[in-house]
Design an enzyme around this catalytic site. Structure first.
Site: not given
Length: 365
Positions: A56-57, A98, A214, A255, A265-266
């Protein structure tokens, strides 16, 4: 369990009492096991970020701040030049864990600037001050999430009809597990509980979120633990759910946000946005202002992390579920075009298109 007891149980990241280790929940073990892990070395901290033990950012940013403070406390240097050279090496090492989450770089760069501002202080004072700055980053993150939650709650309140639950869809995990507290995309739900809404006033639909699940493992776990009515669905079921009229609003995290409002994002978020646009469902991105990267013009310039093929073929199965030797496309993120987004909720206010102008209007630089 009330919401505050819940938050106490799932504190994502903190320093241990004697500042000898970074204390995290190992999110790779959820929901079956709630296990706290202490990280002491640079390799352990790097590995925890890389392998999504902490994720998580915002939580990555808080972890990076505490991590660099912890590692800097062990630098043996007695003069600033030597200390700073070691600090930069540690910072660069953690930053390599990351590539997409801008909060990682934001937090490390903030700690870097803080060190340079303290260069006239003694090394022991700088080391102590770094822990204090990391505490401030964590406290600020809590306030940021709370403000996002209050703005998002306003949107929920506007949708509320007497006697009817509000259907909310979210993708991946932008919950309290992704931040220091409240989350971003889940913050409106938690604020609603704090303001007296009953858990049954809301019905949250969690996308499973391939390939790391997630949504299934983390978002469904935390919302259900907080007492909120929660339904899990596989990613390819979002369209029929929206068509049924059960979704009133979509909240997702992110993110990184580009200057034009494109959002990384994811993986799967862009598909949800396309569906929401088709079914005329408001789609909101919950984004701390620290994730807005005005140096990145559009989403095309955001680096998208590619993950291990085993996450798709083997990770969740007792036996391999795909043929050996095939190629696997496994990006961790996708980019949602700005014209699919109803608004970007920051702690400073809700931004609407044109986003570059909206960001400037909120003083985001």
């Amino acid at each position: 369990m009330d919401v505050e007891q819940f938050f106490d149980q799932v504190t994502t990241v903190r320093m241990n009492a004697d500042r000898s280790a970074l204390d995290i929940i190992d999110q790779t073990l959820l929901p079956g096991c709630i296990k706290r892990v202490e990280l002491r070395t640079k390799e352990e901290i790097w590995d925890a970020i890389k392998k999504l033990r902490v994720r998580g950012a915002p939580a990555i940013g808080v972890s990076a701040a505490y991590g660099i403070a912890l590692l800097s406390s062990k630098i043996p240097a007695t003069n600033f030049e030597s200390f700073y050279a070691s600090f930069v090496a540690l910072k660069d090492y953690l930053a390599s864990s990351r590539p997409t989450a801008v909060n990682l770089f934001w937090a490390l760069n903030r700690m870097d600037a803080f060190v340079k501002d303290k260069k006239e202080e003694s090394i022991p004072k700088i080391k102590e001050a770094l822990f204090e700055e990391a505490d401030r980053i964590r406290d600020e993150d809590i306030q940021i999430s709370l403000h996002i939650g209050e703005l998002g709650f306003g949107l929920l309140r506007d949708l509320k009809k007497d006697g009817q639950e509000i259907g909310i869809l979210t993708h991946c995990n932008a919950g309290t597990l992704a931040t220091a507290k409240y989350g971003t995309a889940t913050a409106p739900m938690y604020v609603a509980l704090e303001k007296g809404w009953a858990p049954e006033d809301m019905h949250v639909y969690c996308d499973e979120t391939r390939p790391l699940l997630q949504g299934a493992r983390l978002t469904a776990f935390e919302l259900h633990s907080a007492g909120i009515t929660t339904t899990l669905q596989c990613d390819n079921m979002a369209s029929i759910l929206m068509r049924s009229g059960k979704v009133d609003i979509v909240f997702v995290g992110c993110d990184r946000v580009a200057k034009n409002g494109d959002v990384a994002n994811k993986i799967g978020t862009s598909g949800v946005a396309i569906l929401a646009k088709h079914y005329n469902i408001p789609f909101y991105v919950c984004a701390p202002s620290s994730t807005i990267d005005l140096a990145t013009s559009t989403g095309e310039q955001i680096p998208l992390e590619m993950r291990d093929p085993d996450e798709v073929c083997e990770m969740w199965y007792s036996q391999r579920m795909a043929p050996e030797g095939i190629d696997v496309f496994n990006p961790a993120f996708d980019v949602t075009d700005h014209d699919l987004i109803s608004g970007i909720i920051t702690e400073r206010g809700i931004c609407h298109p044109p986003y570059e102008e909206a960001f400037r209007g909120l003083g985001i630089k």
